[in-house]
Scaffold this active site. Structure first.
Site: not given
Ligand code: 26W
Length: 812
Positions: A357, A545-546, A551, A653, A657
């Site tokens: 992701h 968004k975050r 971003k 995503t 929306k």
């Molecule tokens: C370990 C810390 C950590 C926590 C969460 C590392 C990475 C993440 C996620 C993978 C980050 C995340 O949420 N990525 C997002 O995933 C969405 C669903 O596929 C995508 O639509 C976003 O573009 C992507 O940033």
């Protein structure tokens, strides 16, 4: 459509029964909170029965199941979605008529289940909905965090974090399963012993922690299936140290207890940034060990032999966070089921699949070997063996290429690389948009792609459109239903039929009126929640968004400052009045992100002090963005900001929306924006900025922000304004970040994309000011083209191309 067969009378009886049994009150005396809980328990009963029937069908068909492992499920609220999907909204609304409360009011009493950070967790939640709607037998597995993602409070522009206490109010959705308890072991040491079966590993002196299951159900829409989300709570094993206890050292006894239960205490609040803490590692292992023990025990009970596992089960690793499922499955097959290494490895790699992701370097998980060796000694020995065998193969394939072997190894330089482990242990690896799936093949997984190209595939993300359109925007759905019927709720591709109305003046007018209404509703919500005044007649431009540098909320801000400076020069400059809405949480320790929030808040305040300018330019920071706020915000948005630096946003995503609610996107060719533009047509989306390959090219040649600064007087003024500051505070550190930052100035290239962004913003404003009909036409085309981005479609692709999973449509 398949609705649950329940009469109004039966619903009334159910509610009455719950009120009397759990609260000892008659319907006439019940408080709203009690009614909320009674209604939830009634809805749960209906789902339980539906779930039971589907379970019987699944068992009868000996059907394959999918198990979706994820550290996060950002569920939001459940009541509205549940009654909607079960087709009982009207029944319950009517049943409540004799009480002094509406169903809508009860929805508002539910706290969000915020067990996730952002995109990854919300995607997992949307997928449970789509799995159930598609009649796939599915379970999600995660952790029952006591505290979800923190609540955000902005104090004088600075984000502070408060604990998210969701369980009182949220726990009515959870059913404790005392029959599903597993022991997870940490620490201790491994003893290796030669026996008649060869070398055996005996795990000694481990600390044991129990995992207790809590189930939450998600019903499908117009379907027979219910997905189960199983959340594990950590509980200390009650064999406490009698010696300490009898010596009166209660504190030590309690300390062990607390340490065990710490595991499911709180969700790590970082998105796209790894922290490498021992507690996080424990959480990850706790999740996979409990889940796999559960999966294997159920499988053995049903089918006897574990040889059939690949036929009956697909296990999905949502990002690398549950990657320890690979060595844990090996451990269970070898140590507890007496399988040989080769057989176990065959099964493991036939069962596991992995989705990536993110490509951000700071989000790629690695663990120090010694931490794993200490906390998970048996897993460590298995990882070493996986690595040894893999490197041996690589040596045969690429003799002498040590660089390559060390890049691909699972362990090198005393670190364990979770992405490499995930790819090596999975039969499929996918990215989450077309562009992202290409990028991972060329960058982070290039070596692996060359090694086993057929492993790699793409599944573009999708959203639970019933939540984000049908439930969040009933007014728009009323129009859609009149024009194209209700079929799109089940089959989102039918939204395409709406395009036929692109020249229907009355439909376009209605579309404009609906947007105006949703904007008014949002303005009212914002006033009630935060006391901010928003003029609904302004153009709503939204970035929700975050908060993350990549971003580029900062790029958005630079453009707002640009317009502000123009108006300060001459407040009479003609300009489309706009409200810029920001909604975002920053990771608690992310200084730059918090600083950007402060800049937005101070800029907003500064503008408000100029009433004449404020009529044209309003900046709003919505506090504590969550799923529920998003459901109100998306339908009210007219411009959707999707402005990440190309190549960095895996999919997005939120973009989908906004689109399905008729906002026009201003965005870079990043993530799913690329496919959105293909589906809606270039003239209906506002693409600007550098493309992903151009970004890489500039990066290779050395990026210099000051080139843009020196050649663009507008940018110079903006940077000067940052230094002077807003509302009495200088933001010189942000100016420095853009110009002289180290190791590199402006790492996400806001300066490079500024001109093109500003020009595109101006184009949008002009269109809105002068050609409202044209605007509405483009909005309509966006809605009509959004069907592809339904999670139902994504799940169908996962089922067919990755999991080998069949839908179980039972004849009625
Ligand atoms: C370990 C810390 C950590 C926590 C969460 C590392 C990475 C993440 C996620 C993978 C980050 C995340 O949420 N990525 C997002 O995933 C969405 C669903 O596929 C995508 O639509 C976003 O573009 C992507 O940033």
């Amino acid at each position: 459509m398949k609705k649950e067969q329940i009469t109004q009378q039966a619903a009334k009886e159910l509610i009455k029964g719950k009120l009397s049994r759990y609260f000892g009150v008659a319907p006439s005396e019940a408080r709203k909170e009690q009614l909320y809980k009674a209604v939830v328990m009634s809805v749960r009963d209906i789902m339980l029965e539906k779930r039971h029937k589907f379970h019987t069908v699944t068992k009868g068909a000996k059907a394959k199941r999918v198990y979706y492992l994820c550290m996060e499920f950002l569920m939001g609220r459940s009541l509205k979605n549940s009654v909607y999907n079960l087709g009982v909204t009207d029944v319950f609304a009517e049943a409540l008529k004799e009480y002094d409360v509406t169903l809508e009011e009860l929805y508002e009493l539910e706290p969000d289940a915020g067990l996730g950070n952002g995109g990854l967790g919300r995607l997992a939640a949307c997928f449970l909905d789509a799995l159930a709607t598609g009649d796939y037998p599915a379970m999600g597995y995660s952790i029952r965090y006591d505290y979800g993602l923190f609540k955000q409070k902005i104090v004088d522009g600075w984000q502070t974090e408060l604990p998210d206490v969701w369980l009182p109010g949220g726990e009515v959705w959870l059913t404790q399963r005392s029959d599903k308890v597993f022991t997870v072991k940490f620490d201790g040491y491994v003893e290796e012993k030669w026996t008649e079966n060869g070398l055996e590993s005996i795990y000694r002196d481990a600390k044991e922690i129990q995992a207790v299951a809590y189930d939450m159900m998600v019903s499908g829409y117009d379907s027979q299936a219910v997905s189960v989300l199983r959340l594990w709570k950590a509980r200390s094993v009650q064999n406490f140290d009698m010696k300490l206890f009898s010596q009166g050292d209660y504190a030590s006894v309690m300390k062990d207890d607390n340490e065990a239960e710490l595991i499911s205490k709180v969700l790590y609040p970082a998105d796209n940034h790894v922290e490498g803490k021992s507690l996080r590692l424990k959480q990850q292992y706790f999740l996979v060990s409990a889940s796999l023990q559960n999966i294997l025990a159920d499988h053995k009970r049903r089918y006897g032999s574990l040889k059939l596992l690949p036929k009956m089960a697909a296990i999905h690793l949502n990002d690398t966070h549950p990657a320890l499922a690979i060595p844990e499955l090996m451990r269970l097959l070898i140590d507890e089921n007496a399988m040989s290494w080769d057989e176990a490895w065959n099964i493991t790699t036939s069962v596991c699949a992995y989705t990536n992701h993110t490509v951000l370097a700071e989000a790629l998980e690695t663990w120090p070997e010694d931490l794993i060796a200490r906390r998970l000694p048996r897993i460590y020995t298995i990882l070493k063996e996986i690595n040894r065998r893999f490197c041996e193969d690589l040596w045969v394939r690429f003799p002498g290429d040590w660089d390559k072997i060390s890049r691909m190894a699972i362990m090198s330089y005393n670190t364990v690389k979770m992405a490499n482990l995930s790819v090596h242990g999975s039969h499929h690896v996918n990215g989450v948009s077309g562009l992202h799936s290409e990028i991972i093949k060329e960058s982070i997984f290039k070596d692996f792609y060359d090694y086993t190209p057929s492993k790699f595939t793409n599944v573009t993300n999708g959203i639970a459109h019933r939540r984000w359109l049908n439930q969040s925007n009933p007014e728009l759905c009323a129009l859609l239903n009149e024009c194209i019927g209700e079929g799109y709720a089940k089959d989102a591709s039918k939204l395409a039929e709406f395009k036929k109305f692109e020249n229907d003046e009355s439909v376009l007018k209605r579309l404009g009126e609906i947007k105006a209404l949703k904007k008014e509703q949002f303005a009212e919500f914002a006033y009630k929640k935060q006391g901010i005044i928003i003029n609904p007649n302004t153009l709503f431009d939204v970035q929700a968004k975050r908060l993350h540098e990549y971003k580029r909320q900062l790029l958005n801000v630079l453009h707002i400052i640009h317009d502000y400076l123009i108006l300060k020069d001459n407040p009479d400059t003609p300009m489309q009045p706009k409200t810029y809405i920001f909604a975002a949480k920053a990771a608690a320790g992310y200084y730059m992100a918090k600083k950007i929030i402060k800049l937005i808040c101070y800029l907003a305040e500064d503008i408000r002090k100029n009433p004449k300018i404020a009529e044209k330019l309003n900046v709003v920071y919505m506090e504590d963005y969550n799923v529920t706020m998003s459901e109100k915000l998306m339908p009210a948005s007219e411009i959707s900001e999707q402005i990440s630096l190309a190549g960095k946003e895996a999919s997005g995503t939120g973009n989908m929306k906004f689109m399905i609610n008729g906002a026009l996107t201003i965005g870079t060719l990043d993530g799913a924006n690329v496919e959105m533009s293909e589906h809606v047509g270039n003239e209906n989306i506002y693409i600007f900025g550098l493309k992903a390959d151009e970004v890489s090219e500039i990066w290779r040649n050395g990026y210099s922000a000051s080139v843009y600064y020196n050649s663009d007087p507008a940018l110079r003024k903006i940077v000067e304004a940052l230094i002077v500051g807003f509302n009495g505070e200088s933001f010189a550190d942000i100016a420095n970040y853009l110009l002289t930052g180290s190791p590199i100035a402006d790492p996400y290239m806001c300066m490079a994309d500024f001109q093109s962004y500003t020009a595109t913003q101006n184009e949008l404003s002009a269109l809105y000011a002068q050609e409202k009909k044209e605007w509405n036409k483009k909005a309509l085309r966006n809605i009509a083209a959004a069907g592809y981005f339904a999670a139902d479609r994504s799940i169908r692709e996962y089922a067919e191309n990755i999991w080998g999973l069949k839908a179980l449509h039972e004849k009625e």
